[in-house]
Scaffold this active site. Structure first.
Site, PDB file in Angstrom:
ATOM      1  N   ASN A  67     -24.780   0.590  -0.253  1.00 29.09           N
ATOM      2  CA  ASN A  67     -25.001  -0.971  -0.460  1.00 29.09           C
ATOM      3  C   ASN A  67     -25.313  -1.359   1.104  1.00 29.09           C
ATOM      4  O   ASN A  67     -24.558  -1.279   1.921  1.00 29.09           O
ATOM      5  CB  ASN A  67     -23.983  -1.613  -0.772  1.00 29.09           C
ATOM      6  N   LYS A 105     -26.273  -4.163   2.162  1.00 29.43           N
ATOM      7  CA  LYS A 105     -25.883  -5.463   2.532  1.00 29.43           C
ATOM      8  C   LYS A 105     -26.795  -6.222   3.295  1.00 29.43           C
ATOM      9  O   LYS A 105     -28.045  -5.983   3.025  1.00 29.43           O
ATOM     10  CB  LYS A 105     -24.436  -5.591   3.149  1.00 29.43           C
ATOM     11  N   HIS A 118     -19.857  -8.203  -6.563  1.00 24.74           N
ATOM     12  CA  HIS A 118     -19.327  -7.605  -5.168  1.00 24.74           C
ATOM     13  C   HIS A 118     -18.095  -8.507  -4.864  1.00 24.74           C
ATOM     14  O   HIS A 118     -18.644 -10.040  -4.996  1.00 24.74           O
ATOM     15  CB  HIS A 118     -20.478  -7.301  -4.176  1.00 24.74           C
ATOM     16  N   GLU A 123     -17.894  -9.731  -1.885  1.00 26.15           N
ATOM     17  CA  GLU A 123     -18.355 -10.603  -0.882  1.00 26.15           C
ATOM     18  C   GLU A 123     -19.303 -11.781  -1.930  1.00 26.15           C
ATOM     19  O   GLU A 123     -19.311 -13.061  -1.145  1.00 26.15           O
ATOM     20  CB  GLU A 123     -19.347  -9.935  -0.084  1.00 26.15           C
ATOM     21  N   GLU A 145     -13.517  -1.370  -5.292  1.00 24.33           N
ATOM     22  CA  GLU A 145     -13.479  -1.732  -3.809  1.00 24.33           C
ATOM     23  C   GLU A 145     -12.489  -2.611  -3.394  1.00 24.33           C
ATOM     24  O   GLU A 145     -12.539  -3.861  -3.555  1.00 24.33           O
ATOM     25  CB  GLU A 145     -14.897  -2.398  -3.572  1.00 24.33           C
ATOM     26  N   GLY A 178     -15.223  -2.871   5.160  1.00 27.45           N
ATOM     27  CA  GLY A 178     -15.635  -3.088   6.450  1.00 27.45           C
ATOM     28  C   GLY A 178     -14.408  -3.249   7.474  1.00 27.45           C
ATOM     29  O   GLY A 178     -14.457  -3.837   8.700  1.00 27.45           O
ATOM     30  N   SER A 230     -14.770   1.132   3.391  1.00 31.32           N
ATOM     31  CA  SER A 230     -14.596   1.935   4.662  1.00 31.32           C
ATOM     32  C   SER A 230     -14.745   3.361   4.483  1.00 31.32           C
ATOM     33  O   SER A 230     -14.353   4.330   5.171  1.00 31.32           O
ATOM     34  CB  SER A 230     -13.358   1.703   5.369  1.00 31.32           C
TER      35      SER A 230
END
Ligand code: 13P
Length: 263
Positions: free
Chosen positions: A9, A11, A96, A98, A168, A174, A214
């Site tokens: 991904n 992003k 996701h 985010e 996730e 991250g 991560s």
């Protein structure tokens, strides 16, 4: 046996030149079919360019990072499933964290997006995961189970079979903090049993469930060995060609070791 899959991904990263460069490197390096499936999800504005580069490379699939559930209309800035179809996209990341966190996507939106993706023949990569507060309260399983049930609402068993699910944990995305293989496996097993409740035992054994957060080649060795963890949804490390290839190699090695135990 489920094939492992490693999905990058990207992003909102890379400029066009770097995106093309990374794609060409992957294309040159992945020439033959190996047990591990591979997919990359570039930013939407690069999808056509990247798909064209990979047109005659069947071993690297292309996915989008998001998609609206409406087919057309006055939805400024959105991308419809029909548009993605024209870009030779096979998969779509949906829900996701985010998107949930910064763009207020609700479980209901995500359920509609999953249905729209299936209607147009995409493989939804359906993301779930808890934040740190929920994890520290000991409610991770309850939260993730709720997200899975909401995402799968009104889907038939035949539709559920087509999904990829990615666990996730938000606190691991991250941040450099990794959820241990043991903890990730526990949640992933729970997701699989929830899939079973909503479909059949046979289908729940077919659905691939990935870990993300991560992921790097030095920490993922542990996760990928668990038979219930079917691969990774990889952010930062997928932007680095060598790292991404190492992750694919790790998954291939696990597959080969498993095969040799079966002979
Ligand atoms: P990182 O691998 O950068 O933590 O991102 C994980 C992720 O969100 C993939 O979708």
């Amino acid at each position: 046996m489920r094939n492992k899959i490693i999905i990058g991904n990207w992003k909102m990263n890379l400029d066009l030149a770097d995106a093309q460069d990374l794609t060409f490197k992957l294309k040159t390096s992945i020439k033959a079919k190996r047990p591990t499936e591979i997919a990359i999800c570039p930013p939407s504005v690069y999808l056509l360019t990247i798909s064209n580069i990979l047109k005659d490379t069947p071993y690297i699939k292309v996915g989008a990072q998001n998609m609206f559930y409406k087919e057309e209309g006055a939805y400024t800035g959105e991308i419809s499933p029909i548009m993605l179809k024209d870009l030779h996209v096979e998969m779509v990341i949906i829900g996701h964290s985010e998107r949930r966190q910064y763009f207020n996507e609700s479980d209901k939106d995500i359920n509609l997006k999953i249905k729209a993706a299936l209607k147009f023949g995409f493989t939804p990569i359906f993301c779930v995961g808890e934040d740190l507060i929920i994890r520290e309260k000991g409610e991770a399983e309850i939260r993730v189970k709720h997200q899975v049930l909401e995402g799968l609402k009104d889907l038939s068993s035949v539709e559920i079979e087509k999904l990829i699910i990615a666990y996730e944990p938000i606190w691991a995305i991250g941040t450099g903090k990794i959820c241990s293989g043991e903890d990730a496996n526990k949640i992933i097993k729970m997701i699989r049993s929830t899939v079973k409740e909503k479909s059949t035992a046979q289908i729940s054994e077919k659905v691939r469930i990935l870990y993300g957060g991560s992921v790097k080649s030095d920490n993922f060795k542990e996760h990928i060995k668990y038979p219930d963890i079917d691969g990774g949804l990889v952010g930062g490390a997928s932007l680095n060609f060598e790292e991404f290839i190492k992750l694919i190699d790790l998954a291939n090695n696990v597959h080969e070791q498993t095969q040799s135990h079966h002979v």
